[in-house]
Design a protein around this motif. Structure first.
Motif, PDB file in Angstrom:
ATOM      1  N   VAL A   1      11.522   0.951  -1.820  1.00 21.99           N
ATOM      2  CA  VAL A   1      10.850  -0.068  -2.627  1.00 21.99           C
ATOM      3  C   VAL A   1       9.609   0.510  -3.318  1.00 21.99           C
ATOM      4  CG1 VAL A   1       9.571  -0.914  -0.598  1.00 21.99           C
ATOM      5  CG2 VAL A   1       9.855  -2.401  -2.581  1.00 21.99           C
ATOM      6  N   GLU A   2       9.401   0.050  -4.563  1.00 29.84           N
ATOM      7  CA  GLU A   2       8.254   0.517  -5.347  1.00 29.84           C
ATOM      8  C   GLU A   2       7.286  -0.636  -5.588  1.00 29.84           C
ATOM      9  OE1 GLU A   2       9.112   3.114  -8.819  1.00 29.84           O
ATOM     10  OE2 GLU A   2      11.158   2.523  -8.355  1.00 29.84           O
ATOM     11  N   PRO A   3       5.987  -0.308  -5.668  1.00 26.77           N
ATOM     12  CA  PRO A   3       5.022  -1.358  -5.994  1.00 26.77           C
ATOM     13  C   PRO A   3       5.281  -1.896  -7.402  1.00 26.77           C
ATOM     14  CG  PRO A   3       3.902   0.698  -5.392  1.00 26.77           C
ATOM     15  CD  PRO A   3       5.358   1.016  -5.524  1.00 26.77           C
ATOM     16  N   ASP A   4       4.969  -3.165  -7.639  1.00 25.53           N
ATOM     17  CA  ASP A   4       5.209  -3.757  -8.955  1.00 25.53           C
ATOM     18  C   ASP A   4       4.355  -5.021  -9.057  1.00 25.53           C
ATOM     19  OD1 ASP A   4       6.129  -5.156 -11.161  1.00 25.53           O
ATOM     20  OD2 ASP A   4       8.239  -4.688 -10.791  1.00 25.53           O
TER      21      ASP A   4
ATOM     22  N   TRP B   1      14.217  -8.104  -4.458  1.00 25.69           N
ATOM     23  CA  TRP B   1      14.376  -8.197  -5.918  1.00 25.69           C
ATOM     24  C   TRP B   1      14.948  -6.903  -6.489  1.00 25.69           C
ATOM     25  CZ3 TRP B   1      13.706 -12.197  -9.351  1.00 25.69           C
ATOM     26  CH2 TRP B   1      13.937 -11.833 -10.681  1.00 25.69           C
ATOM     27  N   GLN B   2      14.332  -5.783  -6.124  1.00 24.62           N
ATOM     28  CA  GLN B   2      14.767  -4.498  -6.694  1.00 24.62           C
ATOM     29  C   GLN B   2      16.207  -4.190  -6.299  1.00 24.62           C
ATOM     30  OE1 GLN B   2      11.578  -1.736  -5.588  1.00 24.62           O
ATOM     31  NE2 GLN B   2      10.085  -2.987  -6.702  1.00 24.62           N
ATOM     32  N   ALA B   3      16.585  -4.534  -5.066  1.00 21.39           N
ATOM     33  CA  ALA B   3      17.958  -4.274  -4.615  1.00 21.39           C
ATOM     34  C   ALA B   3      18.955  -5.092  -5.429  1.00 21.39           C
ATOM     35  CB  ALA B   3      18.088  -4.611  -3.130  1.00 21.39           C
ATOM     36  N   LEU B   4      18.709  -6.388  -5.506  1.00 21.47           N
ATOM     37  CA  LEU B   4      19.700  -7.276  -6.143  1.00 21.47           C
ATOM     38  C   LEU B   4      19.770  -7.090  -7.651  1.00 21.47           C
ATOM     39  CD1 LEU B   4      18.989 -10.641  -4.264  1.00 21.47           C
ATOM     40  CD2 LEU B   4      20.920  -9.080  -3.908  1.00 21.47           C
TER      41      LEU B   4
ATOM     42  N   THR C   1       0.845  -1.203   0.000  1.00 25.44           N
ATOM     43  CA  THR C   1       0.000   0.000   0.000  1.00 25.44           C
ATOM     44  C   THR C   1       0.879   1.251   0.000  1.00 25.44           C
ATOM     45  OG1 THR C   1      -0.199   0.309   2.398  1.00 25.44           O
ATOM     46  CG2 THR C   1      -1.674  -1.316   1.385  1.00 25.44           C
ATOM     47  N   ASP C   2       0.259   2.373  -0.355  1.00 23.58           N
ATOM     48  CA  ASP C   2       0.962   3.660  -0.463  1.00 23.58           C
ATOM     49  C   ASP C   2       1.504   4.079   0.909  1.00 23.58           C
ATOM     50  OD1 ASP C   2       1.435   6.502  -0.696  1.00 23.58           O
ATOM     51  OD2 ASP C   2       0.169   6.483  -2.477  1.00 23.58           O
ATOM     52  N   TRP C   3       2.746   4.548   0.936  1.00 29.39           N
ATOM     53  CA  TRP C   3       3.359   4.963   2.216  1.00 29.39           C
ATOM     54  C   TRP C   3       2.622   6.120   2.856  1.00 29.39           C
ATOM     55  CZ3 TRP C   3       6.191   0.988   2.837  1.00 29.39           C
ATOM     56  CH2 TRP C   3       6.995   0.483   1.811  1.00 29.39           C
ATOM     57  N   ALA C   4       2.087   7.030   2.045  1.00 30.34           N
ATOM     58  CA  ALA C   4       1.536   8.280   2.569  1.00 30.34           C
ATOM     59  C   ALA C   4       0.014   8.244   2.715  1.00 30.34           C
ATOM     60  CB  ALA C   4       1.961   9.445   1.678  1.00 30.34           C
TER      61      ALA C   4
ATOM     62  N   GLU D   1      -4.552   1.509  -4.312  1.00 35.66           N
ATOM     63  CA  GLU D   1      -4.611   1.564  -5.771  1.00 35.66           C
ATOM     64  C   GLU D   1      -4.554   0.136  -6.308  1.00 35.66           C
ATOM     65  OE1 GLU D   1      -2.578   4.731  -8.145  1.00 35.66           O
ATOM     66  OE2 GLU D   1      -1.528   4.948  -6.236  1.00 35.66           O
ATOM     67  N   ALA D   2      -5.469  -0.197  -7.198  1.00 36.81           N
ATOM     68  CA  ALA D   2      -5.555  -1.572  -7.702  1.00 36.81           C
ATOM     69  C   ALA D   2      -4.234  -2.018  -8.319  1.00 36.81           C
ATOM     70  CB  ALA D   2      -6.677  -1.669  -8.737  1.00 36.81           C
ATOM     71  N   ARG D   3      -3.522  -1.091  -8.970  1.00 41.09           N
ATOM     72  CA  ARG D   3      -2.277  -1.483  -9.658  1.00 41.09           C
ATOM     73  C   ARG D   3      -1.188  -1.928  -8.683  1.00 41.09           C
ATOM     74  NH1 ARG D   3       0.124   4.405 -11.543  1.00 41.09           N
ATOM     75  NH2 ARG D   3      -0.089   5.382  -9.500  1.00 41.09           N
ATOM     76  N   ASN D   4      -1.356  -1.629  -7.395  1.00 38.81           N
ATOM     77  CA  ASN D   4      -0.354  -2.033  -6.406  1.00 38.81           C
ATOM     78  C   ASN D   4      -0.603  -3.425  -5.844  1.00 38.81           C
ATOM     79  OD1 ASN D   4       0.647   0.465  -6.835  1.00 38.81           O
ATOM     80  ND2 ASN D   4       0.035   1.332  -4.866  1.00 38.81           N
TER      81      ASN D   4
END
Ligand SMILES: NC(=O)c1ccc[n+]([C@@H]2O[C@H](COP(=O)([O-])OP(=O)(O)OC[C@H]3O[C@@H](n4cnc5c(N)ncnc54)[C@H](OP(=O)(O)O)[C@@H]3O)[C@@H](O)[C@H]2O)c1
Length: 307
Positions: A253-256, A134-137, A92-95, A107-110
């Motif tokens: 980290v970002e939603p994906d 995943w995003q880090a590596l 979910t959104d941090w803010a 948001e459904a896309r998350n």
């Protein structure tokens, strides 16, 4: 609805209170999720976004927790891609108000669909740890087969997933942590374990990639180990040092959705095992945050039972 809220920045985990909050509003492209299981991140009460919206305005009382598994109960105006009654999991959104509540707007896309045979408690342990690892590596450090990676906090939420992903790609994995973490890290696939309190970090030699989840002195010392062209990626705080001939990256980290689907496939096929260190009811959230007892992996908050 019942929710955990915080209002006082100075109160720490003692400020986490079980409260009655209004049912959330589904904005455009949102869904409302009935939360079955929620994850939280140690330290999230220190994040600015816990207290303010994207414009920097106070949004207390806020509901923390930013990963969830549950069932869609309502669609916002124009929302596509998910349906009412569908099992979902995600970030979910941090803010905005988060997942430590009976219902939350996301948001459904998350979110990604969740297969019927995956437990909500297991799915809720995956979004932040799985996407961050995943995003880090791979997105930030471009870890490749045959390279050596040093993964700090290898028995923790992010580290335990990172060890498994790095091994699967064919990297040589050195895990670190406290003495108690050795067996868990080695069982997950680390080939070597360094007890940060007792062992000399320099014994590991040069590495191509460092994944840091701790920061401070440990991050500084690890930076010296990076070979020319290598990368230190840290999720703790922006680094103040970089390798002599390499990169230092801090990211959030970002939603994906596509990656969540991939992680869930790995989970179903047994290639990835998130560690659920414990499952606690919503009213025990404050003590779960305080984490009196060490446990590997993530502690999950059970919000609703499966119907
Ligand atoms: N930037 C981002 O997008 C992002 C995303 C996710 C998480 N994070 C942050 O990254 C950090 C790690 O998250 P996580 O979910 O993996 O936390 P976690 O589950 O608590 O894992 C961290 C692991 O590192 C160990 N550790 C910490 N300090 C240590 C030390 N000095 N020596 C040895 N071991 C040590 C911890 O042991 P103990 O429990 O005994 O301390 C734990 O096993 C948190 O600060 C979190 O806020 C950032």
């Amino acid at each position: 609805m019942r929710a955990i809220t915080v209002s006082d920045r100075d109160a720490g985990v003692g400020g986490l209170t079980l409260t009655d909050m209004p049912y959330p509003h589904a904005a455009e492209n949102d869904v409302i999720v009935r939360v079955h299981a929620a994850g939280f991140t140690p330290g999230e009460l220190d994040w600015p976004a816990t207290w303010t919206d994207r414009a920097g305005h106070d949004r207390t009382p806020t509901i923390p927790g930013h990963e969830l598994s549950g069932v869609v109960v309502e669609l916002g105006y124009g929302t596509t891609g998910l349906t009412v009654g569908q099992r979902v999991f995600g970030l979910t959104d941090w803010a905005r108000n988060g997942s430590l509540a009976e219902y939350t707007a996301v948001e459904a896309r998350n979110l990604a669909p969740l297969a019927a045979d995956i437990d909500h408690a297991v799915a809720a342990a995956l979004p932040i740890s799985g996407l961050t690892a995943w995003q880090a590596l791979f997105d930030h450090a471009h870890l490749a087969p045959g390279q050596t990676v040093l993964i700090h906090g290898a028995a923790g939420g992010v580290g335990s997933i990172a060890v498994q992903l790095a091994r699967e790609v064919g990297a040589h994995v050195i895990g670190t942590g406290r003495a108690d973490d050795r067996d868990v890290a080695l069982a997950l696939g680390a080939q070597t374990f360094v007890d940060l309190a007792a062992d000399d970090l320099h014994q590991v030699g040069e590495v191509d990639v460092v994944l840091d989840v701790i920061g401070g002195d440990i991050l500084q010392r690890s930076t010296d180990l990076v070979r020319p062209g290598g990368t230190v990626v840290t999720i703790a705080a922006p680094p103040t040092v970089a390798p002599k001939d390499g990169r230092a990256v801090f990211f959030v980290v970002e939603p994906d959705r596509a990656r969540l689907i991939d992680l869930a496939h790995r989970l179903r096929s047994g290639r990835l095992k998130p560690i659920v260190g414990g499952v606690r009811p919503l009213h025990e959230t404050a003590s779960a945050f305080a984490r009196h007892q060490r446990a590997p992996g993530k502690t999950i908050i059970q919000v609703a039972d499966e119907q």
